[in-house]
Scaffold this active site. Structure first.
Site, PDB file in Angstrom:
ATOM      1  N   TYR A 170      -8.990  16.304  -7.689  1.00 33.13           N
ATOM      2  CA  TYR A 170     -10.018  16.285  -6.634  1.00 33.13           C
ATOM      3  C   TYR A 170     -11.385  15.945  -7.220  1.00 33.13           C
ATOM      4  O   TYR A 170     -12.076  15.040  -6.764  1.00 33.13           O
ATOM      5  CB  TYR A 170     -10.061  17.651  -5.964  1.00 33.13           C
ATOM      6  N   ASN A 204     -11.415   1.180   0.219  1.00 30.61           N
ATOM      7  CA  ASN A 204     -11.101   0.556   1.512  1.00 30.61           C
ATOM      8  C   ASN A 204     -12.188   0.809   2.546  1.00 30.61           C
ATOM      9  O   ASN A 204     -12.553  -0.088   3.324  1.00 30.61           O
ATOM     10  CB  ASN A 204      -9.757   1.070   2.045  1.00 30.61           C
TER      11      ASN A 204
END
Ligand code: UDP
Length: 310
Positions: free
Chosen positions: A143, A97
């Protein structure tokens, strides 16, 4: 400038530095790990705007944007362990995004990546050319793999859409505004030393880390925006210590009489970590200036204010 994770530890210091340099800043944060307190020093600045937003969903910005800096993510092992799906999303969907925003605006994109892309490294110190040793299914996988995917996204937008991209790999950093409870070594040790509690060293404390003071890191980020290229660059301080040494330094600096207490080593805890910053030195003319103990003393001043002693 759009800064995702603007209410986080590093994000808020970065916003402050950008405002000081006369930039207009829109900070985004959903407060999963960021904090409103970090925004107090910035909130009144006329060129600062804050929007509570989750960058895993599409973000629209009306104004012109020249830079998109993607810093949103849980970043300490207990925090990404507590939010594994969100951590994966913000590294993948959130990165997509933010890249989409940069592309639509013709802006330069900078990804806050991490030394965790090197995993438990088999090459020491770690140069950017090292591909890493990551366990995708371990507790750090959410992560590490999200950030590796984020890097792949940045390169794909660069190659496929010509977006001007930067990737910085941030090594362990400390300073004011670190969360007391984020579970990392520096906040844990400082809070424990101030309270007179035992310092919890995991394993035998022989694992190493290299700690950078936040003001040095922020200078490096600004240099990467200005002078960087599309290839990853390590930002960190090559001064390496064992975790046991770190605990002992913090006990000494704080004048505490806390003992050291050994606890089990977490799964996949990297045994050594130290950045090779040759590339940052050449490309960005950057290197850290704050020595380990000076930086730790400054961070300790902050923790003394926020952690009541006994
Ligand atoms: N660590 C420790 N005691 C603590 C917290 C962390 O001994 O209370 C160790 C941890 O196992 C690791 C190192 O300190 O080896 C750095 O951990 P941190 O969580 O700060 O960040 P990491 O570099 O592992 O992402």
């Amino acid at each position: 400038m759009v800064v995702s994770g603007g209410a986080g530890f590093i994000g808020s210091h970065l916003c402050e530095a950008l405002l000081t340099r006369g930039m207009r800043v829109l900070a985004l944060d959903n407060f999963i790990t960021g904090s409103r307190d970090n925004l107090y020093p910035l909130a009144e600045h006329p060129d600062f705007e804050f929007r509570q937003a989750n960058v895993n969903e599409r973000i629209d910005v009306e104004d012109e944007v020249r830079f998109v800096l993607h810093f949103a993510s849980p970043a300490s092992p207990p925090q990404y362990d507590a939010n594994p799906i969100h951590t994966l999303k913000v590294g993948t969907l959130g990165t997509m995004n933010m890249l989409g925003l940069a592309r639509a605006k013709g802006a330069t994109f900078l990804l806050a990546s991490t030394s965790e892309v090197y995993g438990d490294p088999l090459v020491h110190p770690q140069p950017e050319s090292y591909w890493g040793n990551v366990n995708p299914i371990g507790p750090r996988g959410c992560y590490d793999e999200a950030k590796r995917c984020a890097e792949a996204f940045a390169m794909a937008y660069h190659r496929a859409h010509g977006v001007d991209t930067r990737i910085i790999r941030i090594f362990n950093t400390h300073g004011p505004r670190m969360q007391v409870l984020d579970g990392r070594a520096v906040p844990n040790f400082m809070a424990q030393a101030i309270r007179g509690e035992p310092l919890t060293v995991y394993g035998d404390g022989s694992q190493t880390r290299s700690l950078c003071y936040v003001s040095d890191l922020v200078r490096g980020i600004l240099a990467a925006i200005e002078k960087g290229d599309d290839q990853p660059v390590n930002l960190g301080n090559p001064e390496e210590v064992t975790v046991l040494e770190l605990a002992q330094i913090i006990v000494r600096l704080s004048g505490s009489s806390s003992p050291i207490q050994f606890r089990p080593l977490p799964v996949d805890d990297p045994k050594q970590r130290r950045p090779d910053i040759t590339r940052a030195r050449k490309l960005l003319a950057w290197q850290p200036e704050v020595a380990l103990e000076d930086g730790l003393s400054r961070t300790l001043e902050y923790f003394r204010r926020v952690v009541p002693g006994t």
